[in-house]
Scaffold this motif. Structure first.
Motif, short mmCIF file in Angstrom:
data_model
loop_
_atom_site.label_atom_id
_atom_site.label_comp_id
_atom_site.label_asym_id
_atom_site.label_seq_id
_atom_site.Cartn_x
_atom_site.Cartn_y
_atom_site.Cartn_z
N UNK A 134 -93.20 -26.92 -65.46
CA UNK A 134 -93.93 -26.53 -64.24
C UNK A 134 -93.72 -25.06 -63.93
N UNK A 135 -92.52 -24.55 -64.20
CA UNK A 135 -92.24 -23.12 -64.00
C UNK A 135 -93.07 -22.28 -64.97
N UNK A 136 -93.14 -22.73 -66.23
CA UNK A 136 -93.93 -22.01 -67.23
C UNK A 136 -95.41 -21.98 -66.84
N UNK A 137 -95.92 -23.11 -66.36
CA UNK A 137 -97.33 -23.17 -65.98
C UNK A 137 -97.62 -22.32 -64.75
N UNK A 138 -96.67 -22.28 -63.82
CA UNK A 138 -96.91 -21.55 -62.57
C UNK A 138 -96.83 -20.05 -62.76
N UNK A 139 -95.92 -19.59 -63.62
CA UNK A 139 -95.70 -18.15 -63.76
C UNK A 139 -96.23 -17.56 -65.07
N UNK A 140 -96.77 -18.42 -65.95
CA UNK A 140 -97.37 -17.97 -67.21
C UNK A 140 -96.43 -17.05 -68.00
N UNK A 141 -95.17 -17.45 -68.11
CA UNK A 141 -94.19 -16.62 -68.82
C UNK A 141 -94.30 -16.83 -70.33
N UNK A 142 -93.76 -15.89 -71.05
CA UNK A 142 -93.78 -15.97 -72.52
C UNK A 142 -92.51 -16.64 -73.07
N UNK A 143 -91.58 -16.99 -72.16
CA UNK A 143 -90.31 -17.59 -72.59
C UNK A 143 -90.49 -19.09 -72.78
N UNK A 144 -91.18 -19.46 -73.87
CA UNK A 144 -91.42 -20.87 -74.16
C UNK A 144 -90.64 -21.29 -75.40
N UNK A 145 -89.93 -22.44 -75.26
CA UNK A 145 -89.09 -22.91 -76.34
C UNK A 145 -89.42 -24.38 -76.62
N UNK A 146 -89.17 -24.80 -77.85
CA UNK A 146 -89.46 -26.18 -78.24
C UNK A 146 -88.45 -27.14 -77.61
N UNK A 147 -88.83 -28.41 -77.61
CA UNK A 147 -87.96 -29.44 -77.03
C UNK A 147 -86.60 -29.48 -77.72
N UNK A 148 -86.61 -29.36 -79.06
CA UNK A 148 -85.36 -29.41 -79.82
C UNK A 148 -84.43 -28.27 -79.46
N UNK A 149 -84.99 -27.05 -79.35
CA UNK A 149 -84.19 -25.87 -79.00
C UNK A 149 -83.63 -26.01 -77.60
N UNK A 150 -84.45 -26.54 -76.69
CA UNK A 150 -83.99 -26.74 -75.31
C UNK A 150 -82.84 -27.74 -75.25
N UNK A 151 -82.93 -28.79 -76.08
CA UNK A 151 -81.88 -29.80 -76.07
C UNK A 151 -80.57 -29.23 -76.61
#
Length: 422
Positions: A343-360
């Motif tokens: 929801x943060x990524x969608x609201x602020x359109x940031x480029x800091x996107x990581x895969x589910x595996x990396x997040x875990x």
């Protein structure tokens, strides 16, 4: 250079010895008849000399000198009446039930009077033995002093120990003093009616020292006495430096920062130990920087150091967890955190996107660093993604770490500030 280092090392040894000597730390207590030390010593000494029973409570916050005053009084009485007193010490945190406490009393009495101690004796046998020992010691004009630390813990449950002890002291042949030490100001109100009726209701209240008295104490402890095994010229130069430091305006700021966190004597002593450790070994003198370094090391928090080493993704996870807690989510897990992150990524359109595996993997790393933890151990059979977690870092600590992190994205700071304002 070697000679200067030798002088500095000897000066440090003298100063550390002064900081460890309770008689030096609490020297001012002996000079005034109005101090709790003088009142307690008079009470116990009169009980010893007049062969009577007494009881008293020492109440006050932790670190304000209750135990130190008891130790000083007992040391003085041992010197004045070496064969007339016997000291029994109990602690409510160690002796958690009446049977255990009574057994410890008997064990210490046997040790003190060189008698054989039976581990198999029943609680009634131990109580009877204690009453007999009180009578025998009273007939021999010997006072038994019971020091009960964490007194409020003994006042829980049925209070059989306190009743047995205080009831035995009602006998004309007994000669004993009970000194209760507690950080609870209402400790006497916890006593049952039958126990309270046998207690003397004497109380000595300990309060933390004022900032001015702490300043005088610090200067006294850091001043080298003239009879120190050091050169007179060095002692004069050192003491002059200490006086100039205590008159410096910067020192007032250091003292205020120190006492804002904790104004107890024990905290001040820990601080002075660090000050002495930061002495300039070349000159053998203290400086304002010694005090600044000591204060910095006292205020240092391991969690803050851990937060400084985190990756951007790990900071995102912590901020998302903080947002969930601000939204009063009673329970959340890794799946909920990922939904908040999306929801943060969608609201602020940031480029800091990581895969589910990396997040875990980042999530597991935070668990290893003990910055987050599982709420309980009930869900051990669940996969890690579904086990409820909680944040072990406060909002203030997290906000401070974000400000100090030069690589932190502005959006994270904005998210946290917004939540704190709301």
């Amino acid at each position: 250079m070697a000679a200067a280092t030798s002088v500095a090392s000897r000066a440090q040894a003298v100063l550390r010895g002064r900081l460890c000597d309770q008689a030096v730390v609490h020297a001012a207590l002996r000079s005034s008849p109005d101090t709790n030390y003088s009142k307690l010593k008079y009470l116990v000494a009169s009980s010893v000399s007049e062969a009577c029973n007494n009881s008293v409570l020492l109440l006050g916050p932790r670190g304000c000198g209750k135990a130190a005053v008891v130790d000083m009084v007992l040391d003085d009485l041992r010197k004045e009446h070496p064969d007339a007193i016997s000291v029994i010490r109990l602690n409510g945190m160690l002796h958690t039930d009446d049977n255990c406490a009574m057994k410890e009393i008997v064990r210490q009495l046997c040790l003190e009077h060189q008698l054989s101690f039976s581990k198999m004796a029943s609680s009634d046998d131990n109580t009877e033995f204690m009453i007999d020992m009180l009578r025998e010691c009273g007939l021999a004009h010997k006072t038994i002093i019971f020091v009960l630390e964490e007194f409020d813990l003994f006042a829980q449950g049925k209070q059989r120990l306190l009743y047995s002890l205080l009831d035995a002291m009602q006998s004309l042949t007994s000669q004993a003093v009970v000194i209760g030490v507690s950080c609870r100001l209402d400790a006497d109100q916890l006593l049952e009616k039958r126990v309270r009726s046998r207690f003397s209701h004497r109380k000595l209240l300990f309060v933390p020292s004022s900032v001015d008295s702490l300043r005088r104490l610090m200067e006294q402890l850091l001043t080298l006495p003239e009879d120190s095994p050091l050169l007179t010229k060095y002692i004069m130069e050192y003491n002059a430096r200490v006086t100039s430091i205590f008159n410096d305006k910067k020192f007032k700021g250091v003292l205020n920062s120190l006492t804002d966190a904790d104004a107890t004597t024990s905290h001040i002593l820990r601080f002075l130990f660090r000050v002495v450790s930061y002495m300039d070994m070349d000159s053998g003198l203290l400086s304002m920087q010694s005090f600044m370094n000591a204060l910095s090391s006292m205020q240092r928090q391991p969690k803050m150091d851990s937060l400084q080493d985190l990756s951007i993704l790990e900071l995102y996870i912590l901020v998302c967890m903080n947002r969930l807690e601000d939204k009063e989510h009673s329970s959340y897990n890794f799946i909920n955190i990922m939904k908040e992150y999306k929801s943060v990524q969608d609201a602020y359109k940031t480029s800091d996107k990581y895969s589910h595996t990396v997040c875990f993997r980042a999530f597991e790393h935070l668990l290893d660093r003990e910055l987050i933890s599982f709420v309980d151990n009930k869900g051990r059979n669940q996969t890690l993604e579904y086990r409820p977690v909680k944040l072990l870092v406060s909002s203030r600590e997290l906000a401070q770490s974000l400000k100090l992190n030069t690589t932190c994205p502005a959006v994270l700071q904005k998210l946290l500030d917004r939540e704190r304002i709301m």
